[in-house]
Design a protein around this motif. Structure first.
Motif, PDB file in Angstrom:
ATOM      1  N   PHE A   1      34.539  29.143  53.336  1.00 21.92           N
ATOM      2  CA  PHE A   1      33.972  29.507  52.041  1.00 21.92           C
ATOM      3  C   PHE A   1      33.019  30.695  52.167  1.00 21.92           C
ATOM      4  CE2 PHE A   1      30.828  29.133  48.650  1.00 21.92           C
ATOM      5  CZ  PHE A   1      31.663  29.162  47.545  1.00 21.92           C
ATOM      6  N   PHE A   2      32.138  30.660  53.187  1.00 24.03           N
ATOM      7  CA  PHE A   2      31.177  31.735  53.400  1.00 24.03           C
ATOM      8  C   PHE A   2      31.887  33.052  53.693  1.00 24.03           C
ATOM      9  CE2 PHE A   2      28.389  34.189  56.264  1.00 24.03           C
ATOM     10  CZ  PHE A   2      27.338  34.405  55.393  1.00 24.03           C
ATOM     11  N   VAL A   3      32.933  32.993  54.511  1.00 25.54           N
ATOM     12  CA  VAL A   3      33.693  34.196  54.869  1.00 25.54           C
ATOM     13  C   VAL A   3      34.314  34.823  53.625  1.00 25.54           C
ATOM     14  CG1 VAL A   3      35.687  35.032  56.184  1.00 25.54           C
ATOM     15  CG2 VAL A   3      34.102  33.411  57.219  1.00 25.54           C
ATOM     16  N   ASN A   4      34.765  34.005  52.682  1.00 26.73           N
ATOM     17  CA  ASN A   4      35.351  34.523  51.439  1.00 26.73           C
ATOM     18  C   ASN A   4      34.369  35.406  50.678  1.00 26.73           C
ATOM     19  OD1 ASN A   4      37.754  33.226  51.862  1.00 26.73           O
ATOM     20  ND2 ASN A   4      37.264  31.490  50.565  1.00 26.73           N
ATOM     21  N   TRP A   5      33.083  35.110  50.779  1.00 24.60           N
ATOM     22  CA  TRP A   5      32.082  35.868  50.040  1.00 24.60           C
ATOM     23  C   TRP A   5      31.576  37.085  50.804  1.00 24.60           C
ATOM     24  CZ3 TRP A   5      31.650  35.365  45.080  1.00 24.60           C
ATOM     25  CH2 TRP A   5      32.105  34.185  44.509  1.00 24.60           C
ATOM     26  N   ILE A   6      31.857  37.152  52.109  1.00 23.79           N
ATOM     27  CA  ILE A   6      31.369  38.275  52.904  1.00 23.79           C
ATOM     28  C   ILE A   6      32.470  39.283  53.204  1.00 23.79           C
ATOM     29  CG2 ILE A   6      30.372  38.917  55.144  1.00 23.79           C
ATOM     30  CD1 ILE A   6      28.410  37.621  53.165  1.00 23.79           C
ATOM     31  N   ILE A   7      33.634  38.817  53.657  1.00 20.78           N
ATOM     32  CA  ILE A   7      34.715  39.734  54.014  1.00 20.78           C
ATOM     33  C   ILE A   7      35.268  40.377  52.742  1.00 20.78           C
ATOM     34  CG2 ILE A   7      37.022  39.948  55.035  1.00 20.78           C
ATOM     35  CD1 ILE A   7      34.838  39.349  57.062  1.00 20.78           C
ATOM     36  N   GLY A   8      35.343  41.688  52.747  1.00 18.80           N
ATOM     37  CA  GLY A   8      35.878  42.411  51.597  1.00 18.80           C
ATOM     38  C   GLY A   8      34.991  43.582  51.257  1.00 18.80           C
ATOM     39  N   PRO A   9      35.132  44.106  50.063  1.00 19.97           N
ATOM     40  CA  PRO A   9      34.357  45.291  49.668  1.00 19.97           C
ATOM     41  C   PRO A   9      32.850  45.085  49.797  1.00 19.97           C
ATOM     42  CG  PRO A   9      36.077  44.854  48.074  1.00 19.97           C
ATOM     43  CD  PRO A   9      36.065  43.692  49.022  1.00 19.97           C
ATOM     44  N   GLN A  10      32.391  43.851  49.595  1.00 15.37           N
ATOM     45  CA  GLN A  10      30.948  43.613  49.671  1.00 15.37           C
ATOM     46  C   GLN A  10      30.400  43.784  51.087  1.00 15.37           C
ATOM     47  OE1 GLN A  10      33.277  41.588  48.544  1.00 15.37           O
ATOM     48  NE2 GLN A  10      32.773  39.439  48.778  1.00 15.37           N
TER      49      GLN A  10
ATOM     50  N   GLY B   1      31.040  44.840  42.495  1.00 18.49           N
ATOM     51  CA  GLY B   1      32.485  44.789  42.284  1.00 18.49           C
ATOM     52  C   GLY B   1      33.167  43.877  43.281  1.00 18.49           C
ATOM     53  N   GLY B   2      32.704  43.871  44.511  1.00 18.96           N
ATOM     54  CA  GLY B   2      33.278  43.004  45.538  1.00 18.96           C
ATOM     55  C   GLY B   2      33.097  41.537  45.208  1.00 18.96           C
ATOM     56  N   PHE B   3      31.913  41.184  44.724  1.00 20.13           N
ATOM     57  CA  PHE B   3      31.687  39.793  44.327  1.00 20.13           C
ATOM     58  C   PHE B   3      32.548  39.426  43.118  1.00 20.13           C
ATOM     59  CE2 PHE B   3      27.430  40.126  46.551  1.00 20.13           C
ATOM     60  CZ  PHE B   3      27.816  39.317  47.600  1.00 20.13           C
ATOM     61  N   ALA B   4      32.652  40.348  42.163  1.00 17.87           N
ATOM     62  CA  ALA B   4      33.490  40.087  40.985  1.00 17.87           C
ATOM     63  C   ALA B   4      34.958  39.929  41.385  1.00 17.87           C
ATOM     64  CB  ALA B   4      33.325  41.211  39.969  1.00 17.87           C
ATOM     65  N   LEU B   5      35.429  40.787  42.293  1.00 13.77           N
ATOM     66  CA  LEU B   5      36.819  40.681  42.761  1.00 13.77           C
ATOM     67  C   LEU B   5      37.061  39.377  43.517  1.00 13.77           C
ATOM     68  CD1 LEU B   5      37.538  44.324  43.909  1.00 13.77           C
ATOM     69  CD2 LEU B   5      38.747  43.070  42.132  1.00 13.77           C
ATOM     70  N   THR B   6      36.066  38.927  44.268  1.00 14.22           N
ATOM     71  CA  THR B   6      36.204  37.653  44.984  1.00 14.22           C
ATOM     72  C   THR B   6      36.385  36.516  43.986  1.00 14.22           C
ATOM     73  OG1 THR B   6      34.912  38.439  46.857  1.00 14.22           O
ATOM     74  CG2 THR B   6      35.062  36.060  46.574  1.00 14.22           C
ATOM     75  N   VAL B   7      35.576  36.499  42.946  1.00 16.82           N
ATOM     76  CA  VAL B   7      35.704  35.462  41.921  1.00 16.82           C
ATOM     77  C   VAL B   7      37.077  35.538  41.265  1.00 16.82           C
ATOM     78  CG1 VAL B   7      34.836  34.706  39.669  1.00 16.82           C
ATOM     79  CG2 VAL B   7      33.231  35.298  41.481  1.00 16.82           C
ATOM     80  N   LEU B   8      37.523  36.743  40.940  1.00 12.73           N
ATOM     81  CA  LEU B   8      38.827  36.933  40.314  1.00 12.73           C
ATOM     82  C   LEU B   8      39.962  36.475  41.229  1.00 12.73           C
ATOM     83  CD1 LEU B   8      40.351  38.117  37.846  1.00 12.73           C
ATOM     84  CD2 LEU B   8      40.437  40.269  39.099  1.00 12.73           C
ATOM     85  N   LEU B   9      39.920  36.890  42.488  1.00 22.28           N
ATOM     86  CA  LEU B   9      40.974  36.512  43.423  1.00 22.28           C
ATOM     87  C   LEU B   9      41.014  35.007  43.682  1.00 22.28           C
ATOM     88  CD1 LEU B   9      40.754  39.406  46.049  1.00 22.28           C
ATOM     89  CD2 LEU B   9      42.596  38.981  44.413  1.00 22.28           C
ATOM     90  N   MET B  10      39.870  34.356  43.629  1.00 23.58           N
ATOM     91  CA  MET B  10      39.829  32.910  43.840  1.00 23.58           C
ATOM     92  C   MET B  10      40.565  32.160  42.717  1.00 23.58           C
ATOM     93  SD  MET B  10      36.027  32.372  45.347  1.00 23.58           S
ATOM     94  CE  MET B  10      36.077  31.294  46.772  1.00 23.58           C
ATOM     95  N   GLN B  11      40.712  32.787  41.579  1.00 22.59           N
ATOM     96  CA  GLN B  11      41.408  32.156  40.463  1.00 22.59           C
ATOM     97  C   GLN B  11      42.913  32.090  40.688  1.00 22.59           C
ATOM     98  OE1 GLN B  11      39.388  30.740  38.193  1.00 22.59           O
ATOM     99  NE2 GLN B  11      37.810  31.648  39.476  1.00 22.59           N
ATOM    100  N   PHE B  12      43.428  32.917  41.615  1.00 23.60           N
ATOM    101  CA  PHE B  12      44.861  32.966  41.856  1.00 23.60           C
ATOM    102  C   PHE B  12      45.335  31.947  42.893  1.00 23.60           C
ATOM    103  CE2 PHE B  12      44.105  37.262  40.164  1.00 23.60           C
ATOM    104  CZ  PHE B  12      45.052  37.256  39.144  1.00 23.60           C
ATOM    105  N   HIS B  13      44.415  31.232  43.527  1.00 21.29           N
ATOM    106  CA  HIS B  13      44.753  30.201  44.518  1.00 21.29           C
ATOM    107  C   HIS B  13      45.756  30.728  45.537  1.00 21.29           C
ATOM    108  CE1 HIS B  13      42.484  27.452  42.076  1.00 21.29           C
ATOM    109  NE2 HIS B  13      43.225  27.775  41.029  1.00 21.29           N
TER     110      HIS B  13
END
Length: 124
Positions: free
Chosen positions: A2-11, A71-83
């Motif tokens: 879960f933590f990695v999902n919020w760190i890895i990426g544009p953020q 934007g990275g945090f927003a994209l993470t939330v959006l991508l999490m909706q796609f399961h």
């Protein structure tokens, strides 16, 4: 994971750009050099363009980094909706991070070079 999902990426990249930007803002390069600062032919032309190029590019880097972080945090939330499957999720975020890095870098140079070209000392 879960933590990695919020760190890895544009953020993650945004945090790196923020740290670099604030370090350069707090400790700007004083003299023209080949190791530290915004180093292009136009910025290294004279001390005035060096100072302005570093000031301007640092301000842009910090602005872009904040946008990318949010934007990275927003994209993470959006991508999490796609399961998505975990590997696809991480791969998508890494792709977005690379796109963000390219976007920031290209625009940082493009806008700073335009700014330096329009300085009164560079007008003919």
């Amino acid at each position: 994971m879960f933590f990695v999902n919020w760190i890895i990426g544009p953020q993650l990249l945004a945090i790196i750009f923020l740290i670099a930007g604030y370090i350069q803002k707090l400790y700007p390069p004083k003299k023209i050099n080949a190791l530290y600062g915004y180093r292009t032919d136009s910025s290294m032309k004279n001390q005035q363009t060096w100072d302005e190029g570093n000031r301007y590019s640092t301000a842009l880097m910090i602005k872009y980094a904040w946008v990318m972080l949010l934007g990275g945090f927003a994209l993470t939330v959006l991508l999490m909706q796609f399961h998505m499957e975990e590997n696809a999720f991480v791969l998508t975020k890494v792709g977005l991070m690379l796109f963000g890095a390219g976007f920031i870098t290209v625009n940082l140079f493009r806008l700073t070079e335009r700014h330096l070209k329009n300085l009164p000392s560079n007008k003919n």
